[in-house]
Design an enzyme around this catalytic site. Structure first.
Site, PDB file in Angstrom:
ATOM      1  N   ASP A  32      -7.955  -1.062 -19.366  1.00 24.66           N
ATOM      2  CA  ASP A  32      -7.149  -2.146 -18.683  1.00 24.66           C
ATOM      3  C   ASP A  32      -6.936  -2.964 -20.010  1.00 24.66           C
ATOM      4  O   ASP A  32      -7.264  -2.973 -20.799  1.00 24.66           O
ATOM      5  CB  ASP A  32      -7.525  -2.396 -17.390  1.00 24.66           C
ATOM      6  CG  ASP A  32      -6.377  -2.988 -16.321  1.00 24.66           C
ATOM      7  OD1 ASP A  32      -5.377  -3.995 -16.830  1.00 24.66           O
ATOM      8  OD2 ASP A  32      -6.228  -2.260 -15.463  1.00 24.66           O
ATOM      9  N   PHE A  70      -2.634   5.257 -14.264  1.00 24.58           N
ATOM     10  CA  PHE A  70      -2.192   4.128 -13.263  1.00 24.58           C
ATOM     11  C   PHE A  70      -1.981   2.899 -14.102  1.00 24.58           C
ATOM     12  O   PHE A  70      -1.544   1.926 -13.258  1.00 24.58           O
ATOM     13  CB  PHE A  70      -3.258   3.851 -12.177  1.00 24.58           C
ATOM     14  CG  PHE A  70      -3.136   4.961 -11.136  1.00 24.58           C
ATOM     15  CD1 PHE A  70      -3.243   4.720  -9.690  1.00 24.58           C
ATOM     16  CD2 PHE A  70      -3.420   6.431 -11.460  1.00 24.58           C
ATOM     17  CE1 PHE A  70      -2.782   5.323  -8.708  1.00 24.58           C
ATOM     18  CE2 PHE A  70      -3.237   7.458 -10.421  1.00 24.58           C
ATOM     19  CZ  PHE A  70      -3.348   6.702  -9.081  1.00 24.58           C
ATOM     20  N   GLY A  71      -1.755   2.542 -15.202  1.00 29.02           N
ATOM     21  CA  GLY A  71      -1.648   1.362 -15.720  1.00 29.02           C
ATOM     22  C   GLY A  71       0.152   1.049 -15.971  1.00 29.02           C
ATOM     23  O   GLY A  71       0.769   1.804 -16.429  1.00 29.02           O
ATOM     24  N   SER A 110       6.125   6.918  -8.070  1.00 29.12           N
ATOM     25  CA  SER A 110       6.513   6.080  -7.023  1.00 29.12           C
ATOM     26  C   SER A 110       7.577   6.703  -6.044  1.00 29.12           C
ATOM     27  O   SER A 110       8.262   7.218  -6.683  1.00 29.12           O
ATOM     28  CB  SER A 110       6.670   4.646  -7.276  1.00 29.12           C
ATOM     29  OG  SER A 110       7.150   3.777  -6.306  1.00 29.12           O
ATOM     30  N   TYR A 135      12.166  -0.812 -12.041  1.00 35.45           N
ATOM     31  CA  TYR A 135      10.715  -0.379 -11.660  1.00 35.45           C
ATOM     32  C   TYR A 135      10.685   1.150 -11.312  1.00 35.45           C
ATOM     33  O   TYR A 135      10.108   1.846 -11.820  1.00 35.45           O
ATOM     34  CB  TYR A 135      10.007  -0.912 -10.607  1.00 35.45           C
ATOM     35  CG  TYR A 135       8.748  -0.421 -10.358  1.00 35.45           C
ATOM     36  CD1 TYR A 135       7.426  -0.739 -11.022  1.00 35.45           C
ATOM     37  CD2 TYR A 135       8.567   0.326  -9.097  1.00 35.45           C
ATOM     38  CE1 TYR A 135       6.460  -0.319 -10.704  1.00 35.45           C
ATOM     39  CE2 TYR A 135       7.273   0.811  -8.680  1.00 35.45           C
ATOM     40  CZ  TYR A 135       6.144   0.490  -9.429  1.00 35.45           C
ATOM     41  OH  TYR A 135       4.776   1.052  -9.220  1.00 35.45           O
ATOM     42  N   LYS A 139       9.801   4.995 -13.303  1.00 35.58           N
ATOM     43  CA  LYS A 139       9.078   6.242 -12.789  1.00 35.58           C
ATOM     44  C   LYS A 139      10.061   7.432 -13.057  1.00 35.58           C
ATOM     45  O   LYS A 139       9.431   8.476 -13.324  1.00 35.58           O
ATOM     46  CB  LYS A 139       8.711   5.858 -11.046  1.00 35.58           C
ATOM     47  CG  LYS A 139       8.013   4.711 -10.953  1.00 35.58           C
ATOM     48  CD  LYS A 139       6.521   4.765 -11.522  1.00 35.58           C
ATOM     49  CE  LYS A 139       5.739   3.531 -11.086  1.00 35.58           C
ATOM     50  NZ  LYS A 139       4.609   3.637 -11.905  1.00 35.58           N
ATOM     51  N   SER A 164       3.134   4.089   0.057  1.00 32.75           N
ATOM     52  CA  SER A 164       2.347   2.682   0.545  1.00 32.75           C
ATOM     53  C   SER A 164       0.961   2.883   0.420  1.00 32.75           C
ATOM     54  O   SER A 164       0.700   2.870   1.349  1.00 32.75           O
ATOM     55  CB  SER A 164       3.094   1.993   1.532  1.00 32.75           C
ATOM     56  OG  SER A 164       4.526   1.966   1.575  1.00 32.75           O
TER      57      SER A 164
END
Length: 278
Positions: A32, A70-71, A110, A135, A139, A164
């Site tokens: 990270d 996942f960053g 997402s 955003y 994706k 979610s």
């Protein structure tokens, strides 16, 4: 597996993935832009790296078998802010993975890649892209990047269209909830399935009201256990009437479908920060 890499390890979802991933390989490298992660799990080490910098991704992925990516920025922001971490970052991860000879990229995509579909549409993993924000557009870009790298360069990818993954606090989440236990199962199956090619799978629990169809991804062996219906009585009792003409209540993307492009949405999401402490 000798080495797994996890980007976004300092995030809320990353905090739940570190321990199970550390048990799947000889070495887990968590990464990270934070200075450190605090206490590490056995077999885990931390390497600070910026996904927007290709040379740092190239160094990070040295000797890895699979990267779990996942960053990212996890809110809607102006395109110029999104460009580095979410667009260029995805390219850097895929290109570095290819150059380093990795087998697979597991990517946190997402629902916002298809967020403008009507919520009443029971969409499958083959639904064409309909992003609801910059955003969501990022994706879509990463999913198409993953498909291209598979078809042109035989680098496998599993794109997890997460709905979610947070505590259930609203009526939409009765269908879209992904529990942390099911998240772990989802990522585990994406890593340990022998062959995947390019695959898309929805990250959603076994909810009675789930609005998406995962049947074409069943070969991954993902069989969610949890069901948001356990929260239904409490949530519905306190819910405000739905706006049948509003984008937030009628589209898969929820509040993301209703905000202006570049406008933050997280403040409307009421997400509980229940990050795991190890």
């Amino acid at each position: 597996m000798k080495k797994l890499v996890l980007t976004g390890a300092a995030g809320r979802l990353g905090s739940y993935l570190r321990e199970p991933l550390s048990r799947m390989s000889d070495e887990l490298v968590s990464s990270d832009i934070a200075e450190d992660l605090g206490q590490l799990y056995p077999g885990e080490r931390y390497q600070k790296a910026d996904i927007a910098q290709y040379d740092q991704m190239f160094d990070l992925l040295d000797g890895a078998d699979v990267v779990v990516h996942f960053g990212a920025l996890v809110d809607e922001v102006p395109f110029e802010e999104m460009l580095g971490p979410n667009f260029l970052g995805a390219y850097n991860v895929w290109e570095a993975a290819y150059q380093r000879g990795l087998k697979r990229v597991v990517y946190a995509s997402s629902i916002h890649a298809v967020g403008m579909y009507l919520r009443s549409d029971f969409i499958g993993t083959d639904a064409p892209h309909r992003p609801d924000t910059f955003y969501g557009l990022a994706k879509c870009f990463a999913e198409d990047l993953g498909r291209m790298y598979w078809e042109k360069r035989q680098l496998e990818a599993v794109c997890l269209r997460i709905l979610s993954c947070a505590r259930v606090t609203n009526t939409r989440a009765l269908g879209t909830w992904l529990s942390y236990d099911d998240l772990i199962q989802l990522v585990t199956r994406a890593v340990d399935t022998p062959t995947t090619g390019f695959s898309i799978v929805y990250g959603v629990s076994n909810n009675d009201r789930a609005p998406v169809d995962n049947s074409k991804a069943s070969f991954l062996g993902y069989r969610p256990k949890d069901n948001a219906e356990q929260f239904a009585e409490r949530i519905l009792k306190q819910a405000q009437p739905a706006d049948i003409k509003g984008l937030s209540d009628t589209r898969h993307g929820g509040p993301f479908a209703a905000v202006d492009l570049g406008e933050s949405c997280m403040i409307q999401m009421n997400i509980v920060d229940d990050k795991k402490e190890n």
